[in-house]
Design an enzyme around this catalytic site. Structure first.
Site: not given
Ligand code: IMO
Ligand code: MG
Length: 429
Positions: A13, A16, A39-42, A221
């Site tokens: 977060d 990216k 992932a959540g890419h805004t 991530q």
């Molecule tokens: P972006 O790409 C922030 C965190 C989850 C949890 C851990 C494991 O938007 O940065 P999972 O579902 O992957 O098995 O969860 O990883 N997590 C993220 N935290 N941004 C993300 O993606 C994440 N994808 C997984 O909250 O702590």
């Molecule tokens: Mg995100």
């Protein structure tokens, strides 16, 4: 730019989505190489906000080619929905998106297994998208790939084998019959839907690289969620670090020119696990509300804290970061002093490096350096020398502490809210 990997340098977060969207303008191909719809890419584009989960953020740049590569775990039903959603908003996806036949799938049973685990005492706060169980199957050699999905008899056989194997756990939450129904409900339609998307993505990329196309690899991530280098076991199940882009996309290490680490001017984390600089009081609340720190995938409030240079030195090292993109500097406007963690104290010792021990990660006490705050307004500034001196000093301090120079600074979601420092990243032609 020729080939550039964009990675999250903290716990995800970092922003990216915006950075990839910005740089995507100069790219010919944008590639996701790991992670899944956790992932959540805004991206804010044309005044509209898009949150991308599996499709590279580059899809919002007209004409660019996007690839979901083999290192990603993909949820076919969720991906179809994402494609249809984008198309309903006027974004053309067909003909521009290629999905690797080698990519492993997330199937309904993975989501049940994820949720089941999260209901127990081993919970780590996952997104419950089935990521961990899908990667476990991949490494455990029982995974099902998109190539297998495209062959109905084989797919049915592999699903059945997996259901039998996992029955003891699955049957605690759902009957196998219900699960079969859920898995095969839309199978034929989904398989047909994906036919035109399935591709030999390493071959596509090889061709692109030979033709000297610009290729941007979009990490999901962040380094501290990396299954090797993160705060294990409070991590995701893939390798978000830059090195994984090669394996995850099927290109050689020699193909990579630059690694850009996206880093917030403070730190956030969503989910459980160690977070040395976490602020639980008023200041944490302030960062969360001003920075709108709520998960783009799950809506959970993000935990907030000060910038952690120990984490960043680790991240720069394990990613081979050559430049940083610093985001959300504007959120710190008016905060005085601004604290930066420069080392940890643990069992009477000073630690300069991020420790591997989970006990140490959970127990370290941050050692802070206080820097003078800056007052604004800084939002809207697009030239470094127009920033208040204290803000510039803060940026310089972060660079020095992290060990990588800042290539640009972002202070808002839109493309214009950016200060370009390293001219090589200029995204306007
Ligand atoms: P972006 O790409 C922030 C965190 C989850 C949890 C851990 C494991 O938007 O940065 P999972 O579902 O992957 O098995 O969860 O990883 N997590 C993220 N935290 N941004 C993300 O993606 C994440 N994808 C997984 O909250 O702590
Ligand atoms: Mg995100």
């Amino acid at each position: 730019m020729a080939t550039l990997i964009v990675v999250g340098a903290q716990w995800g977060d970092e922003g990216k989505g915006k950075i990839v969207h910005l740089l995507g303008k100069k790219a010919d191909y944008i590639v996701r190489y790991q992670g899944g719809n956790n992932a959540g890419h805004t991206v804010v584009f044309d005044g509209k906000t898009f949150v991308l989960h599996q499709i590279p953020s580059g899809i919002l740049q007209p004409g660019k080619k996007c690839i979901i590569a083999n290192g990603v775990v993909l949820d076919p039903a969720a991906l179809k929905e994402e494609i249809l959603f984008l198309e309903s908003r006027g974004i053309r996806v067909r003909g521009r998106l290629a999905v690797s036949a080698w990519a492993h799938l997330i199937l309904p049973y993975h989501k049940y297994l994820d949720a089941h685990r999260e209901a127990g005492s081993d919970k780590i706060g996952t997104t419950k998208k089935g990521i961990g169980p899908a990667y476990s199957d991949k490494v455990g050699r029982t995974g099902i790939r998109l190539a297998d999905f495209m062959e109905p008899d084989l797919f049915r056989e592999l699903v059945e084998r997996n259901l039998q194997e996992k029955a003891p756990v699955l049957e605690q939450v759902i009957s196998l019959d219900a699960l079969r129904r859920e898995t095969f409900k839309d199978y034929d339609a989904l398989r047909k839907f994906f036919e035109p998307f399935v591709a030999n993505t390493p071959a596509l990329l090889q061709e692109a690289l030979a033709a000297k196309k610009n290729v941007l690899f979009e990490g999901a991530q962040g380094a501290l969620l990396d299954v090797d280098f993160g705060t294990y076991p409070f991590v995701t199940s893939s390798n978000p670090v830059a090195g994984a882009a090669c394996v995850g996309a099927g290109v050689g290490p020699g193909a990579i020119d630059e690694v850009l680490g996206v880093v917030k001017a403070y730190t956030t984390r969503v989910g459980d696990g160690p977070f040395p600089t976490e602020l639980t009081g008023e200041m944490g609340e302030f960062l969360r509300s001003r920075g709108q720190e709520f998960g783009a995938t799950t809506g959970r409030p993000r935990r907030c804290g000060w910038f952690d240079a120990v984490v960043m030195r680790h991240s720069v090292r394990v990613n081979g970061i050559t430049r940083l993109a610093l985001t959300k500097l504007d959120i710190l406007e008016g905060v005085d002093p601004i604290r930066v963690c420069v080392a940890y104290r643990y069992k009477g010792k000073l630690l300069k490096d991020f420790p591997a021990s989970r006990q140490a990660q959970a127990a370290v006490a941050p050692v802070y350096k206080d820097l003078p705050g800056f007052t604004g307004p800084v939002k809207g500034i697009t030239q470094l020398n127009k920033l208040p001196v204290a803000a510039r000093d803060y940026v310089r301090f972060l660079e020095k502490q992290s060990g990588a120079p800042v290539g640009f600074i972002s202070m808002g979601r839109s493309r214009d809210e950016t200060i370009l420092i390293d001219k090589r990243f200029r995204w306007t032609p």
